[in-house]
Design an enzyme around this catalytic site. Structure first.
Site, PDB file in Angstrom:
ATOM      1  N   TYR A   1     -14.878 -12.038  -0.144  1.00  6.03           N
ATOM      2  CA  TYR A   1     -15.666 -10.836  -0.490  1.00  6.03           C
ATOM      3  C   TYR A   1     -16.911 -11.211  -1.284  1.00  6.03           C
ATOM      4  O   TYR A   1     -17.994 -10.671  -1.048  1.00  6.03           O
ATOM      5  CB  TYR A   1     -14.817  -9.838  -1.285  1.00  6.03           C
TER       6      TYR A   1
ATOM      7  N   ARG B   1      -3.313   6.672   0.346  1.00  3.63           N
ATOM      8  CA  ARG B   1      -3.711   7.887   1.042  1.00  3.63           C
ATOM      9  C   ARG B   1      -2.661   8.535   1.944  1.00  3.63           C
ATOM     10  O   ARG B   1      -2.818   9.688   2.312  1.00  3.63           O
ATOM     11  CB  ARG B   1      -4.986   7.623   1.848  1.00  3.63           C
TER      12      ARG B   1
ATOM     13  N   ASP C   1      -6.404  -3.309  -7.785  1.00  2.00           N
ATOM     14  CA  ASP C   1      -6.999  -3.902  -6.582  1.00  2.00           C
ATOM     15  C   ASP C   1      -7.279  -5.375  -6.848  1.00  2.00           C
ATOM     16  O   ASP C   1      -7.461  -5.787  -8.001  1.00  2.00           O
ATOM     17  CB  ASP C   1      -8.289  -3.181  -6.184  1.00  2.00           C
TER      18      ASP C   1
ATOM     19  N   ARG D   1       0.812  -1.213   0.000  1.00  4.25           N
ATOM     20  CA  ARG D   1       0.000   0.000   0.000  1.00  4.25           C
ATOM     21  C   ARG D   1       0.855   1.278   0.000  1.00  4.25           C
ATOM     22  O   ARG D   1       0.475   2.276   0.607  1.00  4.25           O
ATOM     23  CB  ARG D   1      -0.956   0.036   1.202  1.00  4.25           C
TER      24      ARG D   1
ATOM     25  N   ARG E   1      -6.016  11.857  -6.899  1.00  2.61           N
ATOM     26  CA  ARG E   1      -7.048  10.835  -6.872  1.00  2.61           C
ATOM     27  C   ARG E   1      -8.461  11.433  -6.894  1.00  2.61           C
ATOM     28  O   ARG E   1      -9.348  10.921  -7.563  1.00  2.61           O
ATOM     29  CB  ARG E   1      -6.791   9.998  -5.626  1.00  2.61           C
TER      30      ARG E   1
HETATM   31  O1  CP3 Z   1       0.279   0.460  -3.131  1.00  2.00           O
HETATM   32  C1  CP3 Z   1      -0.251  -0.656  -3.267  1.00  2.00           C
HETATM   33  O2  CP3 Z   1      -0.120  -1.574  -2.417  1.00  2.00           O
HETATM   34  C2  CP3 Z   1      -0.932  -0.960  -4.593  1.00  2.00           C
HETATM   35  C3  CP3 Z   1      -2.307  -0.924  -4.654  1.00  2.00           C
HETATM   36  C4  CP3 Z   1      -3.260  -1.899  -3.960  1.00  2.00           C
HETATM   37  C5  CP3 Z   1      -4.580  -1.491  -3.645  1.00  2.00           C
HETATM   38  N1  CP3 Z   1      -5.265  -2.583  -3.218  1.00  2.00           N
HETATM   39  C6  CP3 Z   1      -5.120  -0.142  -3.854  1.00  2.00           C
HETATM   40  C7  CP3 Z   1      -6.179   0.305  -2.938  1.00  2.00           C
HETATM   41  C8  CP3 Z   1      -3.135  -3.249  -3.644  1.00  2.00           C
HETATM   42  C9  CP3 Z   1      -1.923  -4.151  -3.743  1.00  2.00           C
HETATM   43  C10 CP3 Z   1      -4.426  -3.667  -3.165  1.00  2.00           C
HETATM   44  C11 CP3 Z   1      -4.727  -5.056  -2.794  1.00  2.00           C
HETATM   45  C12 CP3 Z   1      -5.883  -5.304  -1.907  1.00  2.00           C
HETATM   46  N2  CP3 Z   1      -7.161  -4.816  -2.016  1.00  2.00           N
HETATM   47  C13 CP3 Z   1      -5.868  -6.214  -0.832  1.00  2.00           C
HETATM   48  C14 CP3 Z   1      -4.663  -7.009  -0.414  1.00  2.00           C
HETATM   49  C15 CP3 Z   1      -3.731  -6.163   0.367  1.00  2.00           C
HETATM   50  C16 CP3 Z   1      -4.076  -6.011   1.821  1.00  2.00           C
HETATM   51  O3  CP3 Z   1      -4.237  -4.856   2.232  1.00  2.00           O
HETATM   52  O4  CP3 Z   1      -4.147  -7.015   2.510  1.00  2.00           O
HETATM   53  C17 CP3 Z   1      -7.149  -6.225  -0.254  1.00  2.00           C
HETATM   54  C18 CP3 Z   1      -7.599  -7.037   0.934  1.00  2.00           C
HETATM   55  C19 CP3 Z   1      -7.965  -5.342  -1.025  1.00  2.00           C
HETATM   56  C20 CP3 Z   1      -9.407  -5.009  -0.843  1.00  2.00           C
HETATM   57  C21 CP3 Z   1      -9.527  -3.582  -0.482  1.00  2.00           C
HETATM   58  N3  CP3 Z   1      -9.475  -2.543  -1.404  1.00  2.00           N
HETATM   59  C22 CP3 Z   1      -9.611  -2.983   0.810  1.00  2.00           C
HETATM   60  C23 CP3 Z   1      -9.711  -3.761   2.104  1.00  2.00           C
HETATM   61  C24 CP3 Z   1      -9.606  -1.593   0.634  1.00  2.00           C
HETATM   62  C25 CP3 Z   1      -9.585  -0.519   1.708  1.00  2.00           C
HETATM   63  C26 CP3 Z   1     -10.825   0.242   1.864  1.00  2.00           C
HETATM   64  C27 CP3 Z   1     -10.516   1.597   2.501  1.00  2.00           C
HETATM   65  O5  CP3 Z   1     -10.868   2.604   1.879  1.00  2.00           O
HETATM   66  O6  CP3 Z   1      -9.955   1.634   3.596  1.00  2.00           O
HETATM   67  C28 CP3 Z   1      -9.533  -1.332  -0.753  1.00  2.00           C
HETATM   68  C29 CP3 Z   1      -9.474  -0.018  -1.403  1.00  2.00           C
HETATM   69  C30 CP3 Z   1      -8.125   0.394  -1.849  1.00  2.00           C
HETATM   70  N4  CP3 Z   1      -7.353  -0.360  -2.672  1.00  2.00           N
HETATM   71  C31 CP3 Z   1      -7.449   1.618  -1.565  1.00  2.00           C
HETATM   72  C32 CP3 Z   1      -6.237   1.581  -2.262  1.00  2.00           C
HETATM   73  C33 CP3 Z   1      -5.173   2.631  -2.341  1.00  2.00           C
HETATM   74  C34 CP3 Z   1      -7.968   2.750  -0.699  1.00  2.00           C
HETATM   75  C35 CP3 Z   1      -9.156   3.443  -1.275  1.00  2.00           C
HETATM   76  C36 CP3 Z   1      -8.904   4.625  -2.178  1.00  2.00           C
HETATM   77  O7  CP3 Z   1      -7.815   5.222  -2.259  1.00  2.00           O
HETATM   78  O8  CP3 Z   1      -9.890   4.989  -2.822  1.00  2.00           O
END
Ligand code: CP3
Length: 342
Positions: free
Chosen positions: A149, A27, A72, A23, A36
């Site tokens: 999910y 943010r 994602d 990540r 974004r």
């Molecule tokens: O920098 C990185 O790591 C690359 C981008 C990345 C994202 N998601 C972008 C993202 C990666 C590798 C993921 C994988 C992902 N997505 C996982 C596995 C990694 C982990 O954290 O265990 C999981 C479980 C998801 C599902 C998911 N997507 C979640 C739980 C969330 C968070 C929701 C929140 O807003 O707190 C997301 C959304 C997400 N994916 C964000 C980002 C940067 C945040 C939302 C946004 O910026 O709009």
């Protein structure tokens, strides 16, 4: 050109301990928030120029040794029209969750070129801009974590419906997991063909399972994913949270590198994964402590690894949204100057 990250994945000699952060694009970075804007992250991912720029931001800011694609784990299932969205602050939500055999028809084969051409355009754009010694990591969600999910319909703490399906209708569960394994294989292969030089399979929530549950209901599908990308010759990383008891099985699935969270020491992890490389494992919450504490804890991770060439420094899970980016910058510098290989 030589990459410390790729060498460490193979436990080969290299000159500095490589570091990147799960990540890292997100943010915590003001430049990310500025670019974004509002709207679903899925919309941002569909814009290759934007997604490529977001992928590159942390590489420039932190000087990390690898980039990770801004995408994602639910992108493939969303792209084939399963009805998945990502709610800010919550995570993936599904309008009509996976409930029974008929829902398998809602998961037709995933073809990355046809269904997510924008992801492959992003990969190509990122790779064109990255220095040669900073590889791009492609990734996919592992069958269990993506299925959780689809079945729960939203993030879960107990995985009640998923476990009920696993135990109550093992054949249906196996069919779902197998289909999602095919999604992961197609997705990872396409990213590597477009230029990614390593892959990470995120089974973030597998730690909810006992070793026997994992072995019976999850290992076969994850093993299929790793076997399905073996011929590409890129390092394969396998990560989950709270997986101390599963690390040996996660290695057995076919990983070259096993991700470790902060609950398990690297030395204990190493005794469970044999000769696989390790990735981890600073507690992301430590980044909120005063710098001398962060420094001590980073050194503790490095000391625990004790110069083993098969170590990629990372956090034990993703960067928390309110993390001060200057702390991450300092961690990279510290790992690069103080880390010892050999
Ligand atoms: O920098 C990185 O790591 C690359 C981008 C990345 C994202 N998601 C972008 C993202 C990666 C590798 C993921 C994988 C992902 N997505 C996982 C596995 C990694 C982990 O954290 O265990 C999981 C479980 C998801 C599902 C998911 N997507 C979640 C739980 C969330 C968070 C929701 C929140 O807003 O707190 C997301 C959304 C997400 N994916 C964000 C980002 C940067 C945040 C939302 C946004 O910026 O709009």
């Amino acid at each position: 050109m030589s990459s410390a990250f790729l060498a460490a994945c193979r436990a080969e000699p290299h000159d500095r301990v490589p570091v990147w952060f799960m990540r890292q694009a997100g943010r915590a970075l003001p430049e990310y928030r500025a670019l974004r804007g509002e709207g679903s992250i899925l919309d941002a991912i569909r814009q290759p120029k934007l997604a490529a720029e977001i992928t590159l931001q942390p590489v420039r800011r932190y000087g990390v040794d690898a980039a990770i694609l801004y995408s994602d784990i639910v992108v493939p299932v969303a792209a084939i029209g399963f009805g998945v969205d990502i709610e800010p602050g919550t995570g993936p939500v599904v309008a009509e969750p996976f409930r029974g055999r008929a829902d398998l028809d809602r998961l037709p084969p995933f073809d990355a070129e046809r269904d997510t051409p924008y992801v492959l355009e992003t990969v190509a754009a990122v790779v064109a801009d990255l220095p040669d010694d900073v590889p791009l990591i492609g990734f996919a969600g592992a069958p269990f974590t993506v299925a959780s999910y689809l079945v729960e319909g939203q993030p879960s703490r107990t995985y009640t419906k998923t476990k009920a399906m696993m135990h109550g209708d093992p054949d249906l569960w196996a069919a779902l997991a197998d289909r999602l394994a095919d999604f992961a294989i197609a997705s990872l292969r396409s990213q590597v063909e477009a230029g990614a030089r390593a892959v990470q399979l995120f089974d973030s929530w597998a730690g909810a399972l006992s070793p026997s549950q994992y072995e019976r209901y999850v290992l076969p599908a994850s093993r299929k994913v790793f076997a399905g990308v073996a011929d590409l010759g890129v390092p394969r990383i396998h990560f989950g949270v709270n997986t101390g008891e599963l690390l040996g099985l996660m290695r057995e699935a076919g990983a070259d590198v096993v991700g470790v969270d902060w609950r398990t020491s690297l030395s204990a992890a190493r005794s469970r994964v044999g000769d696989a490389a390790l990735q981890g494992n600073l507690d992301p919450a430590i980044c909120f402590a005063p710098w001398p504490v962060v420094e001590r804890e980073v050194r503790a991770v490095l000391d625990d690894n004790d110069g083993n060439p098969g170590h990629i420094f990372n956090l034990g899970h993703g960067v928390l949204p309110d993390t001060d980016p200057t702390v991450l910058e300092r961690i990279v510098e510290l790992v690069h100057t103080e880390g010892r290989v050999g």
